[in-house]
Each structure stands twice: as structure tokens, then as C-alpha cells.
Design a protein around this motif. Structure first.
Motif, PDB file in Angstrom:
ATOM      1  N   PHE A 182      23.897 -64.844 -48.520  1.00 34.10           N
ATOM      2  CA  PHE A 182      24.462 -63.636 -48.565  1.00 34.10           C
ATOM      3  C   PHE A 182      25.004 -63.541 -49.968  1.00 34.10           C
ATOM      4  CE2 PHE A 182      28.152 -61.638 -48.605  1.00 34.10           C
ATOM      5  CZ  PHE A 182      27.669 -59.811 -47.868  1.00 34.10           C
ATOM      6  N   SER A 183      25.179 -64.620 -50.252  1.00 33.34           N
ATOM      7  CA  SER A 183      26.363 -64.639 -51.763  1.00 33.34           C
ATOM      8  C   SER A 183      24.826 -63.714 -52.595  1.00 33.34           C
ATOM      9  CB  SER A 183      26.285 -66.079 -52.490  1.00 33.34           C
ATOM     10  OG  SER A 183      27.491 -66.390 -51.926  1.00 33.34           O
ATOM     11  N   ARG A 220      22.306 -62.161 -52.436  1.00 39.31           N
ATOM     12  CA  ARG A 220      22.458 -60.328 -52.026  1.00 39.31           C
ATOM     13  C   ARG A 220      23.201 -59.618 -52.393  1.00 39.31           C
ATOM     14  NH1 ARG A 220      20.107 -57.228 -47.496  1.00 39.31           N
ATOM     15  NH2 ARG A 220      18.984 -59.505 -46.858  1.00 39.31           N
ATOM     16  N   ALA A 221      24.972 -60.533 -52.499  1.00 40.47           N
ATOM     17  CA  ALA A 221      25.879 -59.850 -53.126  1.00 40.47           C
ATOM     18  C   ALA A 221      26.474 -59.046 -54.072  1.00 40.47           C
ATOM     19  CB  ALA A 221      27.094 -60.868 -52.382  1.00 40.47           C
ATOM     20  N   ASP A 275      31.016 -62.585 -44.570  1.00 42.05           N
ATOM     21  CA  ASP A 275      28.988 -62.494 -43.493  1.00 42.05           C
ATOM     22  C   ASP A 275      29.377 -63.627 -42.828  1.00 42.05           C
ATOM     23  OD1 ASP A 275      29.443 -65.055 -45.465  1.00 42.05           O
ATOM     24  OD2 ASP A 275      27.653 -64.911 -45.787  1.00 42.05           O
ATOM     25  N   THR A 332      35.489 -60.806 -38.277  1.00 38.57           N
ATOM     26  CA  THR A 332      34.389 -61.170 -39.246  1.00 38.57           C
ATOM     27  C   THR A 332      35.098 -61.175 -40.796  1.00 38.57           C
ATOM     28  OG1 THR A 332      34.569 -59.036 -40.419  1.00 38.57           O
ATOM     29  CG2 THR A 332      32.738 -59.523 -38.224  1.00 38.57           C
ATOM     30  N   LEU A 384      25.562 -55.450 -43.604  1.00 39.32           N
ATOM     31  CA  LEU A 384      26.670 -55.800 -42.827  1.00 39.32           C
ATOM     32  C   LEU A 384      27.317 -54.789 -41.594  1.00 39.32           C
ATOM     33  CD1 LEU A 384      28.914 -57.177 -45.268  1.00 39.32           C
ATOM     34  CD2 LEU A 384      27.466 -58.532 -43.961  1.00 39.32           C
ATOM     35  N   ASP A 414      27.031 -66.903 -39.409  1.00 42.96           N
ATOM     36  CA  ASP A 414      26.672 -67.038 -41.046  1.00 42.96           C
ATOM     37  C   ASP A 414      25.742 -66.301 -41.623  1.00 42.96           C
ATOM     38  OD1 ASP A 414      28.412 -67.279 -43.879  1.00 42.96           O
ATOM     39  OD2 ASP A 414      26.596 -68.628 -43.914  1.00 42.96           O
ATOM     40  N   LEU A 415      25.581 -65.461 -42.370  1.00 39.70           N
ATOM     41  CA  LEU A 415      24.290 -64.912 -43.074  1.00 39.70           C
ATOM     42  C   LEU A 415      24.357 -65.745 -43.907  1.00 39.70           C
ATOM     43  CD1 LEU A 415      25.156 -61.720 -42.909  1.00 39.70           C
ATOM     44  CD2 LEU A 415      23.666 -62.417 -41.031  1.00 39.70           C
TER      45      LEU A 415
END
Length: 427
Positions: free
Chosen positions: A264-265, A267-268, A304, A301, A280, A260-261
Motif C-alpha cells: 500500500f505504501s 501506492r500511496a 490500510d 480501519t 480504500l 493489511d493491504l
């Protein structure tokens, strides 16, 4: 009756340049006359019609010149008929926009009338009736394979004309002033030309068939490649052999990895959709290559998250080692990628070993998936792991032995799993 209110189906997008239109410039623009609004096979058939009428009109004018050379004023009527028929033929594209078959029918009517007059005038000794056989081949092509009735009538009529003139009309008509030597000249010109015309039509048909075979082969290879990317090769083969079959297998010993990155949230929420997907795609493509290098199966996938399985669908005695090495290389690759793009982000990974069920779900968009307590444990380990760390289960740690550096993290309470001994994979 042909309706004069019929409009051709417009299927091309306004801004798209058709390669045929781009190619047909200058004097070649005649080849696409009347084809605006048509596409695909319909457009190719109309262009072929334009090519054939150009060739036929040119042939008629050549014969008009031959008649003038060998007969002069004595053959003024055939000369006039040839030039008139050539002029009428080149008007064919005007009829294409009215109805896609109207030009072909018009062309066929002119050809039959002209062919009958010419063969009747000069007799079979001139060899001109052999062009009826050429007409059979060309008319089938410009009518299209779907116009079976018209094609059959055309074959019957032209072959009938050929046989009639060959059997019953060997001599020229009384109104044609032409010597036997001049008829012989026409014969030795007409037969090779007619046979050559037939050869060109047959060659074209074979080339079209070959082109269709190549396109089918390309489509088949594309489909096979796409299926191989969607499903493991053994599973894809089984699905092709038994469509609709429920494919499910229990694997007693497998290793599951979840990655998991971290972060990420946020960033989104701040990046554009295009930048987010590009990011991604770039990092997951690298992970795909690593999974392929280690011979393990990428499952899917999810946002993320990245899921991989070792030891399935085919058994691998060293599946735990493969996944452990993959996890370490994914960590290194994530750090390398973060350095390349000048950003800070971390990866966290969870790995578990044990039994799992794998199978194909769905028929419309089938995908290969894995279920079971081992999958749940790997997912919980991933969410529990600190950024930049790899947590593994006790079973994975036991399988790895002394080949990898690990450290105990104690017994952790994992949601949906309970108290479980956990280890960290360090190198």
C-alpha cells in the motif's frame, strides 16, 4: 428605535442557489423581494410576510370593488382608503433589507390603522371587525416566536379593538351612506372570509409544526443510524441510557482479525489523494459487507489495516468459525477486486483467539476499541504473514477443529509476544 444602518447577515454562499429563489420566478419573484442576504427561518418569515401582504392587499382591493358595487360614489371614501392601504402594504418588502423586523412593524401599523377606520366606519354589523382576529393569527406568524413582547402587545391591541367594536360600535358612522341591507351583505361576506383567513393561518402553523416534527424525526433517525455505525448496538444503547458512563468489558473468549493491504505504501506515494481514498473505500466497503454478513463487529480501519472482532460485545459460541470464514472470503474478495480493477495486490491476515478488553474511548468523538494480548498477537501474526496468506494462533486452530483446513507453520518469534506456535488457514 430601528437603526437604518443595520445590515442583514449575509450567510448564503455566493454560488449557492437557494431553492426559494429558484422557485420564485416571474410574478412570484415578489415573494422573495427584500430577502436577499437572509437565510433559514429569517428568510422564510420574510417570505411569509410578503405572502400575507399580497393576500391582504388583494382582499382590500376586492372590498374596494364590493363597496363600488353596493354603494358607488356614496362609499368613495372607504374605496379610496382601501386602495391607498393596499398600495402602502405592497411597499413593505422595501423595508426588509434595512432591518428584518421593520417591514413587519410597518405592515402591522398600516393594518391596525386601516382596520380601525374600516370597523369604525361600517360598525360591527358589517362583520369587518372579525378581521382583527385574523390579524392576531397572521401577525404572530410574521413577527416570529422570538418577538414575544411585540406579539403580546399585538394580541392585546387587536383583541381589544375587536371587543370594543363588537360591544360599542354596532352601527355605521354618520359619514357613511349605507343601508341596513348593504351592511348585511358585508356581514355575510366578512365573517366567512375572516374565519377562512384564521383557518389558513392555523393550518399553516400546524403544517409548519408537522414539518418541524418530520425534520426532528429525520435528524433523530440520522443520529441513531450514525451512532449505530460508530458503536455496537448494545454499547450505543448503554451509552444513551448512561451518558458519561465508563463502558469497559472483559471478554474471556473472543477472536480478533487484522488484515493489511500488501504494497500500500508505494501506492500511496504514486496515486492522487482522491484515487487513493476511492480505492480504500471500495475495498473496505466490501469487507464491511462481509463482516456484517457473518455477524461480527468491525472495530476500525487504520490506514490500510482492517480490524474485526468476533464474540463481542455479545457472546458468540462460534466466533472463531465466523472469523475464519470471514478471513477466507476477504482473501477471495481481494483477488476478485484486484481482477476487476486490473491491478495486482495482495492481502495478509492475522487471527488470534483469547481474552480481550473492549470499551468506549472519548466523549467528543467516541469510538469502540479492543485491547489485550490477543489483540497484540493478531496484529503480530498479520505483519508476519506472507502476502496472500492467513496466519492463526494455536488457540484459534484448536477452536476450529476439523471444520477448516489448517497447516502448522512451527513456532515463530513474534515481537512483543515471544516464541509462539503458528498455523496457516488454507480453506
Amino acid at each position: 428605535m430601528v437603526s437604518h444602518t443595520h445590515q442583514p447577515p449575509v450567510v448564503e454562499t455566493p454560488n449557492r442557489i437557494d431553492p426559494l429563489d429558484e422557485f420564485a420566478t416571474g410574478w412570484l419573484s415578489f415573494l422573495t423581494k427584500g430577502t436577499l442576504g437572509y437565510a433559514g427561518n429569517q428568510k422564510r418569515r420574510l417570505i411569509l410576510t410578503n405572502v400575507l401582504i399580497s393576500m391582504t392587499a388583494a382582499l382590500m382591493m376586492i372590498y374596494a370593488a364590493i363597496y363600488a358595487f353596493i354603494g358607488g360614489a356614496d362609499l368613495s371614501l372607504p374605496i379610496l382608503v382601501n386602495l391607498t392601504a393596499a398600495f402602502l402594504l405592497v411597499l413593505t418588502p422595501v423595508l426588509h433589507p434595512i432591518h428584518p423586523m421593520l417591514g413587519a412593524l410597518y405592515n402591522l401599523a398600516i393594518w391596525l390603522s386601516f382596520g380601525f377606520f374600516t370597523s369604525f366606519s361600517f360598525g360591527s354589523g358589517s362583520g369587518l371587525h372579525f378581521f382583527f382576529l385574523s390579524g392576531v393569527a397572521s401577525a404572530i406568524l410574521i413577527m416570529g416566536v422570538r418577538q414575544n413582547l411585540i406579539s403580546m402587545v399585538n394580541i392585546f391591541v387587536q383583541v381589544g379593538f375587536f371587543m370594543y367594536f363588537d360591544k360599542f360600535r354596532p352601527e355605521p358612522a354618520a359619514y357613511i351612506a349605507i343601508s341596513e341591507a348593504q351592511v348585511g351583505i358585508l356581514y355575510y361576506l366578512s365573517v366567512p372570509l375572516a374565519v377562512g383567513f384564521i383557518f389558513c393561518m392555523v393550518l399553516y402553523a400546524f403544517l409548519q409544526a408537522h414539518r418541524a416534527e418530520l425534520m426532528l424525526q429525520e435528524e433523530y433517525e440520522f443520529s441513531e443510524n450514525l451512532l449505530a455505525r460508530m458503536l455496537p448496538q448494545p454499547v450505543a444503547s448503554e451509552l444513551k441510557q448512561s451518558p458519561g458512563k465508563t463502558i469497559a468489558t472483559y471478554h474471556e473468549d473472543a477472536t480478533i482479525l487484522f488484515a493489511d493491504l500488501v504494497g500500500f505504501s508505494p501506492r500511496a506515494e504514486t496515486q492522487s489523494a482522491e484515487d487513493l481514498v476511492t480505492f480504500l473505500n471500495a475495498i473496505f466497503t466490501r469487507f464491511d459487507l462481509l463482516a456484517e454478513r457473518h455477524g461480527v463487529e468491525k472495530i476500525k480501519t487504520i490506514g490500510d489495516a482492517f480490524m474485526v472482532a468476533g464474540g463481542m460485545p455479545q457472546k458468540q459460541p462460534d466466533h472463531a468459525e465466523r472469523i475464519a470464514q470471514l478471513a477466507l472470503e476477504m482473501m477471495a474478495e481481494a483477488k476478485r477486486f484486484a481482477s476487476e480493477i486490473g491491478e495486482d495486490f495482495d492481502l495478509r491476515i492475522g487471527v488470534a483467539t483469547g481474552g480481550a478488553v473492549a470499551g468506549v474511548i472519548g466523549t467528543h468523538k467516541p469510538f469502540y476499541d479492543v485491547w489485550g494480548t490477543t489483540v497484540n498477537l493478531a496484529a503480530r501474526l498479520e505483519t508476519t504473514a506472507q502476502p496472500g496468506t492467513i496466519l492463526i494462533s494455536a488457540a484459534t486452530n484448536a477452536d476450529l477443529g476439523d471444520a477448516f483446513e489448517t497447516a502448522p507453520r512451527g513456532a515463530l518469534e513474534l515481537k512483543g509476544v515471544g516464541v509462539t506456535p503458528v498455523f496457516e488457514l488454507r480453506g
